[in-house]
Design a protein around this motif. Structure first.
Motif, mmCIF file in Angstrom:
data_model
loop_
_atom_site.group_PDB
_atom_site.id
_atom_site.type_symbol
_atom_site.label_atom_id
_atom_site.label_comp_id
_atom_site.label_asym_id
_atom_site.label_seq_id
_atom_site.Cartn_x
_atom_site.Cartn_y
_atom_site.Cartn_z
ATOM 1 N N SER A 15 -0.885 -14.848 5.775
ATOM 2 C CA SER A 15 0.094 -14.350 4.805
ATOM 3 C C SER A 15 -0.158 -12.880 4.504
ATOM 4 N N SER A 16 -1.431 -12.486 4.450
ATOM 5 C CA SER A 16 -1.762 -11.079 4.236
ATOM 6 C C SER A 16 -1.314 -10.226 5.423
ATOM 7 N N ALA A 17 -1.435 -10.780 6.642
ATOM 8 C CA ALA A 17 -0.942 -10.063 7.820
ATOM 9 C C ALA A 17 0.578 -9.904 7.755
ATOM 10 N N LEU A 18 1.263 -10.949 7.267
ATOM 11 C CA LEU A 18 2.719 -10.872 7.113
ATOM 12 C C LEU A 18 3.098 -9.782 6.115
ATOM 13 N N ILE A 19 2.364 -9.710 5.001
ATOM 14 C CA ILE A 19 2.630 -8.673 4.002
ATOM 15 C C ILE A 19 2.416 -7.285 4.608
ATOM 16 N N ALA A 20 1.392 -7.149 5.439
ATOM 17 C CA ALA A 20 1.132 -5.853 6.082
ATOM 18 C C ALA A 20 2.298 -5.453 6.981
ATOM 19 N N LEU A 21 2.784 -6.383 7.797
ATOM 20 C CA LEU A 21 3.909 -6.078 8.682
ATOM 21 C C LEU A 21 5.164 -5.738 7.885
ATOM 22 N N ALA A 22 5.403 -6.513 6.810
ATOM 23 C CA ALA A 22 6.600 -6.265 5.993
ATOM 24 C C ALA A 22 6.519 -4.918 5.287
ATOM 25 N N THR A 23 5.321 -4.541 4.862
ATOM 26 C CA THR A 23 5.139 -3.239 4.207
ATOM 27 C C THR A 23 5.412 -2.099 5.183
ATOM 28 N N VAL A 24 4.878 -2.223 6.391
ATOM 29 C CA VAL A 24 5.102 -1.181 7.403
ATOM 30 C C VAL A 24 6.592 -1.085 7.735
ATOM 31 N N MET A 25 7.254 -2.231 7.868
ATOM 32 C CA MET A 25 8.687 -2.191 8.186
ATOM 33 C C MET A 25 9.476 -1.544 7.050
ATOM 34 N N TRP A 26 9.133 -1.883 5.810
ATOM 35 C CA TRP A 26 9.830 -1.287 4.664
ATOM 36 C C TRP A 26 9.678 0.234 4.658
ATOM 37 N N GLN A 27 8.453 0.708 4.919
ATOM 38 C CA GLN A 27 8.221 2.149 4.960
ATOM 39 C C GLN A 27 8.942 2.786 6.131
ATOM 40 N N ARG A 28 8.883 2.135 7.307
ATOM 41 C CA ARG A 28 9.527 2.706 8.489
ATOM 42 C C ARG A 28 11.040 2.744 8.336
ATOM 43 N N ALA A 29 11.601 1.797 7.572
ATOM 44 C CA ALA A 29 13.045 1.796 7.360
ATOM 45 C C ALA A 29 13.496 3.005 6.560
ATOM 46 N N ARG A 30 12.573 3.620 5.828
ATOM 47 C CA ARG A 30 12.902 4.802 5.014
ATOM 48 C C ARG A 30 12.509 6.102 5.700
ATOM 49 N N GLU A 31 12.101 6.003 6.969
ATOM 50 C CA GLU A 31 11.691 7.175 7.727
ATOM 51 C C GLU A 31 12.549 7.306 8.979
#
Length: 336
Positions: free
Chosen positions: A157-173
């Motif tokens: 679940s922590s790995a999932l949160i990491a991937l989701a965080t990176v995607m959220w940031q990348r979506a704003r870049e």
């Protein structure tokens, strides 16, 4: 998405062969829609962790004693299973909500123009982690809440949160090559911070696996270590993370770093102080369920902000035609 309902035979074949490409050809989401979809996936990744913690803390871990069905004869919970069955089955149902959120993020990323393959792959990576964790969650039930499988369930679940965080940031870049905003020593310090934070989470799962909240009212095996000793190690690691964060903030201030890294580091420091207060409070109060649940939520938020600190150390401008960075990329990190 005009035209999707009036399918020709060729359209129907296209839907079957590649439904994502079919939708992408007929829908162009606004960039904010993609960002919101990525954020929804991240929020649901945190929600599934917190509700999973509620299952354990209420002793409902075996509320549905088998998997994938809730009982041998019923897919859903029954009246005889009581509140524990409702809580456990409700958590299982939230997995479908999580899948829907991740699916929306994948579709939105795939439909953005131009197509951002890296962003779409981050969405698919989340999907496969969700599927793997769903299977592992079933194994957790089938082996009677074995603490090692429970720990693995949380770490995935922590790995999932990491991937989701990176995607959220990348979506704003943008997709231009990353441009560092700080020097190598700062990046190395943040690398140590990320590793220490990951170790803090791992040791936290050992505290959980050895502690008194086994997840069910029946006899459940625990990790054969003194949980209070491991809890003290967990506290030491927490202070290491706090110290590293403060040192990072002080160093960024000294070198007059950009606003983005400074703001994320300051926010992380405040989150760590609140999480530390919760940790000590739950220990002194003999681990009340509510505080333990809040501590789990704090662990997720801390992990997100550690990753945001890491991601704030560089910027990826939006490329205009001809491969040149566009002016809209400059304030990206300042608004993170």
């Amino acid at each position: 998405m005009e035209g999707v309902s009036n399918l020709t035979r060729a359209d129907a074949v296209s839907v079957v062969r590649n439904p994502l490409a079919f939708v992408a050809a007929r829908w162009t989401p606004h960039p904010r829609t993609v960002q919101r979809a990525a954020l929804a996936a991240l929020v649901m990744a945190v929600v599934i962790v917190v509700t999973g913690g509620a299952v354990r803390l209420t002793g409902s871990g075996l509320g549905c004693p088998t998997w994938p069905k809730c009982t041998e004869d019923s897919l859903t919970t029954t009246n005889e299973m009581g509140l524990h069955g409702v809580i456990e089955f409700g958590n299982r149902l939230l997995t479908y909500v999580l899948c829907a959120a991740v699916g929306w993020a994948i579709v939105a990323a795939r439909s953005q123009k131009p197509w951002r393959r890296g962003l779409t792959r981050l969405g698919w990576a989340q999907f496969w982690v969700v599927m793997g964790n769903a299977v592992l969650g079933g194994i957790v039930v089938l082996v009677g809440l074995n603490p090692y499988t429970v720990a693995g369930h949380f770490l995935l679940s922590s790995a999932l949160i990491a991937l989701a965080t990176v995607m959220w940031q990348r979506a704003r870049e943008g997709d231009a090559a990353p441009r560092p905003l700080v020097g190598k020593p700062v990046r190395q310090l943040v690398g140590v911070l990320v590793l220490a934070s990951a170790l803090l989470i791992v040791v936290g799962t050992v505290v959980t696996g050895a502690g008194p909240h086994a997840g069910d009212s029946r006899e459940v095996p625990r990790i054969p270590v003194d949980w209070q000793t491991v809890a003290r190690l967990h506290a030491v690691l927490a202070w290491v993370v706090v110290t590293l964060t403060f040192a990072l903030w002080f160093f960024l201030k000294a070198v007059d770093a950009p606003r983005g890294p400074l703001a994320r580091t300051r926010e992380l420091f405040l989150i760590l102080l609140a999480q530390g207060a919760l940790g000590y409070a739950q220990t002194f109060l003999n681990l009340p369920e509510l505080l333990v649940g809040l501590h789990m939520l704090g662990s997720c938020v801390m992990w997100i902000w550690v990753l945001l600190v890491l991601l704030s150390l560089r910027e990826r401008p939006v490329e205009e035609a001809g491969g040149l960075p566009g002016p809209s990329a400059e304030p990206t990190l300042a608004k993170t």
